[in-house]
Design a protein around this motif. Structure first.
Motif, short mmCIF file in Angstrom:
data_model
loop_
_atom_site.label_atom_id
_atom_site.label_comp_id
_atom_site.label_asym_id
_atom_site.label_seq_id
_atom_site.Cartn_x
_atom_site.Cartn_y
_atom_site.Cartn_z
N PRO A 78 -8.15 -19.52 -11.15
CA PRO A 78 -8.79 -19.90 -12.54
C PRO A 78 -10.12 -19.22 -12.51
CG PRO A 78 -8.58 -21.74 -10.93
CD PRO A 78 -7.69 -20.65 -10.50
N GLN A 79 -10.77 -18.67 -11.37
CA GLN A 79 -11.93 -18.22 -11.73
C GLN A 79 -12.20 -16.52 -11.62
OE1 GLN A 79 -14.98 -20.32 -11.64
NE2 GLN A 79 -13.23 -22.00 -11.27
N LEU A 80 -10.84 -16.09 -11.84
CA LEU A 80 -10.75 -14.50 -11.97
C LEU A 80 -10.78 -14.47 -13.61
CD1 LEU A 80 -10.35 -11.81 -11.09
CD2 LEU A 80 -7.97 -12.12 -11.21
N LEU A 123 -18.25 -9.58 -15.03
CA LEU A 123 -18.72 -9.54 -13.66
C LEU A 123 -19.78 -10.69 -13.20
CD1 LEU A 123 -19.49 -5.51 -13.48
CD2 LEU A 123 -17.53 -7.08 -12.36
N LYS A 124 -20.39 -11.26 -14.25
CA LYS A 124 -21.11 -12.52 -13.94
C LYS A 124 -20.54 -13.55 -13.95
CE LYS A 124 -25.02 -10.91 -16.94
NZ LYS A 124 -25.97 -11.40 -18.43
N LEU A 125 -19.34 -13.86 -14.49
CA LEU A 125 -18.43 -14.72 -14.37
C LEU A 125 -17.65 -15.01 -12.96
CD1 LEU A 125 -16.63 -15.47 -17.74
CD2 LEU A 125 -17.94 -16.95 -16.74
N SER A 126 -17.50 -13.65 -12.23
CA SER A 126 -16.79 -13.58 -11.20
C SER A 126 -17.57 -13.41 -9.95
CB SER A 126 -16.16 -12.15 -10.93
OG SER A 126 -16.87 -11.04 -11.26
N ASN A 127 -18.90 -13.20 -10.11
CA ASN A 127 -19.98 -13.21 -8.96
C ASN A 127 -20.31 -14.80 -8.72
OD1 ASN A 127 -21.88 -12.85 -7.31
ND2 ASN A 127 -23.00 -11.40 -8.46
N PRO A 128 -20.02 -15.32 -7.38
CA PRO A 128 -20.51 -16.63 -7.08
C PRO A 128 -21.76 -16.83 -6.81
CG PRO A 128 -19.10 -15.34 -5.27
CD PRO A 128 -19.13 -14.48 -6.60
N GLN A 129 -22.58 -15.68 -6.52
CA GLN A 129 -24.08 -15.76 -6.47
C GLN A 129 -24.89 -16.14 -7.86
OE1 GLN A 129 -25.38 -12.10 -4.65
NE2 GLN A 129 -24.25 -12.41 -2.77
N ASN A 130 -24.05 -16.08 -8.88
CA ASN A 130 -24.68 -16.52 -10.23
C ASN A 130 -24.60 -17.99 -10.38
OD1 ASN A 130 -25.72 -13.94 -10.98
ND2 ASN A 130 -23.53 -13.39 -12.13
#
Length: 450
Positions: A78-80, A123-130
């Motif tokens: 679901p995070q992809l 890319l913002k959604l998929s980046n866990p650092q955000n």
């Protein structure tokens, strides 16, 4: 399994080699590593080797539907972020894909500017650092219904899908819309709320879409519409059921094509908007009655969010009271407002037909008392179950009419007081439209003075 690559990656799924190559060139120019697939089978083979940072998929593939790929990835990962690309501009495909879990869509021919923006968001959604922006704490309440509402809003914040919020007047639909916006990647962009029922019908088009100089009498200069003001952010269309039929057609095109044309203009303006709508009315019934377009409802109601009435979550009242009192006590130089002994019991026994807005009004009205205590009797004065007693009707026809007029005046005044002066709420309780209630109330006051 996640990819070990340091650079972000993308999987492009399309049965047209030229489209895959175009997207490859564009995305590699943005620093992504790109894999291509021309069918569902090839896509699953690429995914088994490792998850990319995002997936762009056509809807129509030789061996199946891209929606099946969207649905499977949404269930398993679901995070992809998954976006769909289609050559078909009908509402069905894009709406179904977003309901299946796609975070956004594009139509062919592909606009490279919009593609780059879509990829940047993915890319913002998929980046866990955000760090995620969770603005759901403003929705007060620990009840299971409110916990579920906050969880639903967090999920909606990861999507650009249109959301339609339902709920009774006073439940906090705009608050929920703001929470969606402030929890999303658009949180630093404008949130523009529009009350569709408050704009005169002759001004709606220019207010929403803007107008060029000379577009109408008095248009001495070009002006931006609210769509342009909100561009990049979220447009909240409150009371969408009040929108005239002609504007429903133009709104449908703006949502579907993501472009607008200002009044009197010849050029189209591209939009990057999240659409959220709300109403307390039954739009499905309006569709049946022919007063609301079914295709517009289909476009708006991609994902539905329901805000529960206060009577279904009475256990939240103590926390709501605390929050409202704290806000009241911060306003001005006032002695602290407190809750009178026994008042909470009465509040918990009241069904609040005006919902949270009525609770706020009750507490705000308490400030007129010198000691700043909220009287225990306030909920009792707000109850509407106790109707004025029916008077014994005299035989004289003229006297009967006067008695009936007096009884109607008493009822209207009682309802208006119970609704804390809110004509709309009082009218709803009597099954009247606000205009009819206002006319009857004014006539009764005139009669009583005469």
């Amino acid at each position: 399994m996640t990819t070990s690559r340091s650079a972000p990656s993308a999987l492009v799924v399309d049965d047209e080699p030229n489209i895959v190559e175009l997207l490859r060139i564009t995305l590699e120019g943005m620093g992504l590593e790109v894999s291509g697939a021309h069918s569902l089978a090839e896509a699953h083979g690429c995914l088994s080797a490792g998850l990319p940072s995002l997936v762009l998929s056509d809807l129509r593939l030789p061996d199946g539907s891209g929606i099946d790929l969207v649905r499977r990835l949404h269930e398993e990962h679901p995070q992809l972020p998954v976006a769909v690309i289609t050559a078909y501009s009908s509402a069905d495909g894009a709406v179904e894909a977003m309901q299946a879990g796609a975070f956004d869509y594009m139509s062919k021919p592909i606009e490279l500017v919009r593609l780059r923006h879509l990829v940047a968001q993915a890319l913002k959604l998929s980046n866990p650092q955000n760090a995620e922006h969770d603005a759901t704490d403003r929705l007060v309440g620990r009840s299971p219904l409110m916990q579920q509402l906050r969880e639903d809003i967090r999920k909606l914040a990861r999507s650009n899908a249109p959301v339609h919020i339902t709920g009774e007047s006073g439940t906090g639909k705009e608050l929920a819309a703001r929470a969606i916006h402030d929890s999303s990647l658009r949180h630093d962009k404008p949130f523009v709320a529009v009350n569709c029922g408050a704009i005169p019908e002759g001004l709606i088009e220019s207010e929403l879409f803007g107008a060029e100089k000379g577009a109408y009498s008095g248009a001495t200069r070009a002006r931006q519409g609210l769509f342009q003001v909100a561009n990049g952010g979220t447009l909240f269309l409150d009371e969408i059921g009040e929108l005239p039929m002609l504007m429903q057609v133009k709104l449908l095109r703006a949502i579907q094509e993501r472009v607008i044309r200002p009044l009197g203009g010849t050029r189209e303006i591209s939009l990057d908007l999240r659409f959220i709508s709300a109403t307390h009315r039954n739009l499905a019934a309006m569709v049946e009655a022919g007063t609301f377009r079914q295709d517009l409802l289909y476009r708006l109601n991609v994902i539905q969010l329901h805000v529960p009435p206060l009577r279904e979550r009475l256990e939240d009242i103590p926390q709501l009271v605390d929050v409202i009192l704290q806000r009241m006590n911060r306003q001005g130089d006032r002695s602290p407002a407190t809750l009178a002994e026994g008042a909470m019991t009465r509040l918990l026994e009241y069904d609040f037909p005006g919902n949270v807005r009525e609770l706020e009004n009750l507490l705000e009205r308490s400030l007129v008392f010198p000691d700043k205590n909220i009287l225990e009797t306030i909920p009792a004065t707000a109850r509407v179950e106790a109707q004025p007693p029916v008077p014994r009707v005299p035989k004289s026809e003229s006297v009967v009419a006067r008695v009936l007029d007096d009884a109607e005046a008493a009822l209207l005044c009682s309802m208006l007081e119970a609704a804390a002066g809110d004509v709309t709420v009082a009218a709803q309780r009597l099954g009247l439209c606000p205009q009819s209630f206002t006319l009857r109330h004014a006539r009764s006051l005139t009669g009583s003075l005469g």
